[in-house]
Design a protein around this motif. Structure first.
Motif, PDB file in Angstrom:
ATOM      1  N   GLY A   1      22.429  41.170  52.571  1.00 11.39           N
ATOM      2  CA  GLY A   1      23.381  41.600  51.548  1.00 11.39           C
ATOM      3  C   GLY A   1      24.813  41.277  51.927  1.00 11.39           C
ATOM      4  N   VAL A   2      25.130  41.458  53.210  1.00  8.11           N
ATOM      5  CA  VAL A   2      26.466  41.096  53.697  1.00  8.11           C
ATOM      6  C   VAL A   2      26.700  39.594  53.531  1.00  8.11           C
ATOM      7  CG1 VAL A   2      27.900  40.892  55.773  1.00  8.11           C
ATOM      8  CG2 VAL A   2      26.689  43.024  55.296  1.00  8.11           C
ATOM      9  N   GLY A   3      25.701  38.797  53.916  1.00  7.01           N
ATOM     10  CA  GLY A   3      25.841  37.348  53.780  1.00  7.01           C
ATOM     11  C   GLY A   3      25.964  36.911  52.337  1.00  7.01           C
ATOM     12  N   LEU A   4      25.129  37.478  51.469  1.00  9.22           N
ATOM     13  CA  LEU A   4      25.153  37.127  50.047  1.00  9.22           C
ATOM     14  C   LEU A   4      26.485  37.505  49.409  1.00  9.22           C
ATOM     15  CD1 LEU A   4      23.622  36.225  47.456  1.00  9.22           C
ATOM     16  CD2 LEU A   4      22.832  38.583  47.243  1.00  9.22           C
ATOM     17  N   THR A   5      26.904  38.743  49.618  1.00 11.32           N
ATOM     18  CA  THR A   5      28.157  39.212  49.020  1.00 11.32           C
ATOM     19  C   THR A   5      29.359  38.464  49.587  1.00 11.32           C
ATOM     20  OG1 THR A   5      27.178  41.419  48.782  1.00 11.32           O
ATOM     21  CG2 THR A   5      29.575  41.244  48.570  1.00 11.32           C
ATOM     22  N   GLY A   6      29.359  38.296  50.909  1.00 10.62           N
ATOM     23  CA  GLY A   6      30.477  37.600  51.540  1.00 10.62           C
ATOM     24  C   GLY A   6      30.626  36.175  51.049  1.00 10.62           C
ATOM     25  N   ALA A   7      29.500  35.478  50.900  1.00 14.89           N
ATOM     26  CA  ALA A   7      29.552  34.088  50.446  1.00 14.89           C
ATOM     27  C   ALA A   7      30.033  33.988  49.005  1.00 14.89           C
ATOM     28  CB  ALA A   7      28.176  33.444  50.595  1.00 14.89           C
ATOM     29  N   LEU A   8      29.558  34.882  48.147  1.00 14.14           N
ATOM     30  CA  LEU A   8      29.978  34.851  46.743  1.00 14.14           C
ATOM     31  C   LEU A   8      31.458  35.197  46.595  1.00 14.14           C
ATOM     32  CD1 LEU A   8      26.888  36.529  45.009  1.00 14.14           C
ATOM     33  CD2 LEU A   8      27.506  34.103  45.018  1.00 14.14           C
ATOM     34  N   VAL A   9      31.905  36.211  47.332  1.00 14.15           N
ATOM     35  CA  VAL A   9      33.321  36.592  47.268  1.00 14.15           C
ATOM     36  C   VAL A   9      34.200  35.475  47.823  1.00 14.15           C
ATOM     37  CG1 VAL A   9      35.048  38.202  48.167  1.00 14.15           C
ATOM     38  CG2 VAL A   9      32.860  39.064  47.332  1.00 14.15           C
ATOM     39  N   ALA A  10      33.765  34.863  48.926  1.00 13.49           N
ATOM     40  CA  ALA A  10      34.530  33.766  49.517  1.00 13.49           C
ATOM     41  C   ALA A  10      34.653  32.600  48.547  1.00 13.49           C
ATOM     42  CB  ALA A  10      33.868  33.306  50.816  1.00 13.49           C
ATOM     43  N   ASN A  11      33.563  32.297  47.875  1.00 10.81           N
ATOM     44  CA  ASN A  11      33.597  31.203  46.903  1.00 10.81           C
ATOM     45  C   ASN A  11      34.540  31.524  45.740  1.00 10.81           C
ATOM     46  OD1 ASN A  11      32.475  28.672  45.727  1.00 10.81           O
ATOM     47  ND2 ASN A  11      31.722  30.080  44.171  1.00 10.81           N
ATOM     48  N   PHE A  12      34.522  32.780  45.291  1.00 19.39           N
ATOM     49  CA  PHE A  12      35.413  33.190  44.191  1.00 19.39           C
ATOM     50  C   PHE A  12      36.877  33.092  44.612  1.00 19.39           C
ATOM     51  CE2 PHE A  12      37.949  36.619  42.343  1.00 19.39           C
ATOM     52  CZ  PHE A  12      37.902  36.268  40.997  1.00 19.39           C
ATOM     53  N   LEU A  13      37.181  33.557  45.825  1.00 20.01           N
ATOM     54  CA  LEU A  13      38.568  33.519  46.292  1.00 20.01           C
ATOM     55  C   LEU A  13      39.060  32.086  46.463  1.00 20.01           C
ATOM     56  CD1 LEU A  13      38.498  36.402  48.938  1.00 20.01           C
ATOM     57  CD2 LEU A  13      39.552  36.446  46.670  1.00 20.01           C
ATOM     58  N   ASP A  14      38.184  31.218  46.965  1.00 21.01           N
ATOM     59  CA  ASP A  14      38.592  29.825  47.157  1.00 21.01           C
ATOM     60  C   ASP A  14      38.811  29.111  45.825  1.00 21.01           C
ATOM     61  OD1 ASP A  14      38.712  29.857  49.905  1.00 21.01           O
ATOM     62  OD2 ASP A  14      36.622  29.272  50.176  1.00 21.01           O
ATOM     63  N   GLN A  15      38.099  29.541  44.801  1.00 23.53           N
ATOM     64  CA  GLN A  15      38.294  28.924  43.485  1.00 23.53           C
ATOM     65  C   GLN A  15      39.657  29.260  42.886  1.00 23.53           C
ATOM     66  OE1 GLN A  15      34.942  30.196  41.142  1.00 23.53           O
ATOM     67  NE2 GLN A  15      33.659  28.480  41.808  1.00 23.53           N
ATOM     68  N   GLN A  16      40.274  30.328  43.403  1.00 25.57           N
ATOM     69  CA  GLN A  16      41.595  30.705  42.908  1.00 25.57           C
ATOM     70  C   GLN A  16      42.712  29.931  43.609  1.00 25.57           C
ATOM     71  OE1 GLN A  16      41.051  32.741  40.323  1.00 25.57           O
ATOM     72  NE2 GLN A  16      38.924  32.668  41.063  1.00 25.57           N
TER      73      GLN A  16
ATOM     74  N   GLY B   1      21.083  35.348  53.580  1.00 25.04           N
ATOM     75  CA  GLY B   1      21.944  35.831  52.507  1.00 25.04           C
ATOM     76  C   GLY B   1      22.920  34.773  52.026  1.00 25.04           C
ATOM     77  N   ILE B   2      23.491  34.025  52.964  1.00 28.27           N
ATOM     78  CA  ILE B   2      24.429  32.955  52.603  1.00 28.27           C
ATOM     79  C   ILE B   2      23.709  31.844  51.841  1.00 28.27           C
ATOM     80  CG2 ILE B   2      25.951  31.165  53.548  1.00 28.27           C
ATOM     81  CD1 ILE B   2      26.601  33.081  55.830  1.00 28.27           C
ATOM     82  N   LEU B   3      22.507  31.500  52.290  1.00 32.07           N
ATOM     83  CA  LEU B   3      21.741  30.464  51.598  1.00 32.07           C
ATOM     84  C   LEU B   3      21.338  30.910  50.195  1.00 32.07           C
ATOM     85  CD1 LEU B   3      19.443  29.154  54.483  1.00 32.07           C
ATOM     86  CD2 LEU B   3      21.402  28.001  53.456  1.00 32.07           C
ATOM     87  N   LEU B   4      21.023  32.190  50.043  1.00 30.36           N
ATOM     88  CA  LEU B   4      20.704  32.711  48.708  1.00 30.36           C
ATOM     89  C   LEU B   4      21.916  32.628  47.788  1.00 30.36           C
ATOM     90  CD1 LEU B   4      18.505  35.843  49.528  1.00 30.36           C
ATOM     91  CD2 LEU B   4      17.787  33.787  48.294  1.00 30.36           C
ATOM     92  N   ALA B   5      23.095  32.928  48.349  1.00 28.80           N
ATOM     93  CA  ALA B   5      24.318  32.815  47.554  1.00 28.80           C
ATOM     94  C   ALA B   5      24.549  31.373  47.128  1.00 28.80           C
ATOM     95  CB  ALA B   5      25.513  33.330  48.361  1.00 28.80           C
TER      96      ALA B   5
ATOM     97  N   LEU C   1      12.969  46.247  57.108  1.00 34.21           N
ATOM     98  CA  LEU C   1      13.374  45.918  55.744  1.00 34.21           C
ATOM     99  C   LEU C   1      14.808  46.365  55.474  1.00 34.21           C
ATOM    100  CD1 LEU C   1      12.635  44.855  52.939  1.00 34.21           C
ATOM    101  CD2 LEU C   1      11.727  47.126  52.399  1.00 34.21           C
ATOM    102  N   GLU C   2      15.145  47.544  55.956  1.00 32.99           N
ATOM    103  CA  GLU C   2      16.511  48.047  55.770  1.00 32.99           C
ATOM    104  C   GLU C   2      17.531  47.153  56.470  1.00 32.99           C
ATOM    105  OE1 GLU C   2      19.182  52.059  56.745  1.00 32.99           O
ATOM    106  OE2 GLU C   2      17.031  52.027  57.167  1.00 32.99           O
ATOM    107  N   THR C   3      17.196  46.734  57.695  1.00 33.02           N
ATOM    108  CA  THR C   3      18.099  45.855  58.442  1.00 33.02           C
ATOM    109  C   THR C   3      18.257  44.515  57.744  1.00 33.02           C
ATOM    110  OG1 THR C   3      17.396  46.891  60.519  1.00 33.02           O
ATOM    111  CG2 THR C   3      18.525  44.777  60.682  1.00 33.02           C
ATOM    112  N   PHE C   4      17.141  43.972  57.253  1.00 36.12           N
ATOM    113  CA  PHE C   4      17.198  42.690  56.552  1.00 36.12           C
ATOM    114  C   PHE C   4      18.057  42.783  55.297  1.00 36.12           C
ATOM    115  CE2 PHE C   4      15.513  40.063  53.092  1.00 36.12           C
ATOM    116  CZ  PHE C   4      15.780  38.804  53.605  1.00 36.12           C
ATOM    117  N   LEU C   5      17.848  43.828  54.508  1.00 35.86           N
ATOM    118  CA  LEU C   5      18.619  43.982  53.274  1.00 35.86           C
ATOM    119  C   LEU C   5      20.103  44.170  53.567  1.00 35.86           C
ATOM    120  CD1 LEU C   5      16.231  46.284  51.189  1.00 35.86           C
ATOM    121  CD2 LEU C   5      16.650  43.833  50.888  1.00 35.86           C
ATOM    122  N   THR C   6      20.405  44.870  54.655  1.00 35.63           N
ATOM    123  CA  THR C   6      21.812  45.088  55.018  1.00 35.63           C
ATOM    124  C   THR C   6      22.498  43.777  55.369  1.00 35.63           C
ATOM    125  OG1 THR C   6      21.349  47.326  55.829  1.00 35.63           O
ATOM    126  CG2 THR C   6      23.372  46.260  56.609  1.00 35.63           C
ATOM    127  N   TRP C   7      21.902  43.024  56.298  1.00 33.26           N
ATOM    128  CA  TRP C   7      22.546  41.796  56.769  1.00 33.26           C
ATOM    129  C   TRP C   7      22.504  40.684  55.726  1.00 33.26           C
ATOM    130  CZ3 TRP C   7      25.694  41.177  60.762  1.00 33.26           C
ATOM    131  CH2 TRP C   7      25.688  42.148  61.761  1.00 33.26           C
TER     132      TRP C   7
END
Length: 208
Positions: free
Chosen positions: A28-43, A119-123, A20-26
């Motif tokens: 979370g990285v995918g979710l956060t990375g995808a959201l941040v990437a989308n925000f940066l590209d919108q700029q 994580g990316i798909l959730l984002a 569970l810890e490994t799943f949440l870590t990876w």
């Protein structure tokens, strides 16, 4: 009651908390990375610019996840007969341990890769933009990814972790959980079951 006992016995020696810890870590990285990437590209000044979203999609591949899982399953299939007969034939224990370690490695890498992908798909599900949707469709080979599809991927990904942790334990280098249950099945039942599932699996892999 018996089902509850079987479920409890099928849990690997490493426990569920580590997975569970490994799943949440990876994820979370995918979710956060995808959201941040989308925000940066919108700029970006250009409407079609998707540099960071492209970077997120380049970091993970649906086909590569399948490849890792397939290799893990093949090694798993080779390991089971050796593991079953290794107590009676000590000479094959070295080969058996090596195959189980390799199977464990491929399963866990596939689990990490799958968690990142989820994580990316959730984002994409939570914060859909035209850029991200287009690239996600291109990367994951299916469009309109909904909650049920993601839950299905999570189940398959969790099963890969279960197989990996069950076939090899890093502490005692032996099996536990689900594989331990399989080894307790009498050979007259285990052999047909093993041959059937292995045959079906090989057929699906060859004629995909």
């Amino acid at each position: 009651m018996q089902i509850g006992i079987l479920i409890k016995l099928s849990i690997p020696k490493s426990g569920l908390s580590q997975g569970l810890e490994t799943f949440l870590t990876w994820s979370g990285v995918g979710l956060t990375g995808a959201l941040v990437a989308n925000f940066l590209d919108q700029q970006a000044d250009l409407a079609y610019a998707a540099y960071y979203t492209n970077a997120v999609n380049d970091a993970v591949g649906y086909n590569f996840w399948i490849l890792l899982a397939v290799i893990g399953l093949l090694l798993f299939s080779l390991s089971i007969p050796l593991l079953y007969f290794s107590p009676k034939a000590p000479r094959i224990q070295v080969i058996d341990r090596l195959l189980r370690r390799l199977s464990y490695t491929f399963f866990l890498v596939a689990f990490d890769e799958g968690s990142l992908m989820i994580g990316i798909l959730l984002a994409n599900l939570l914060h859909t933009s035209e850029k991200m949707t287009l690239l996600a469709t291109k990367s994951f080979l299916f469009s309109n990814v909904g909650l049920f599809a993601i839950l299905g991927l999570m189940f398959i990904n969790a099963f890969l972790w279960l197989l990996g942790e069950s076939i090899y334990n890093r502490d005692d280098q032996y099996c536990s959980g689900l594989v331990n249950l399989l080894l307790k099945v009498p050979l007259k039942y285990l052999a047909p079951l093993y041959l059937s599932f292995t045959g079906i699996g090989l057929y699906l892999l060859v004629y995909q």
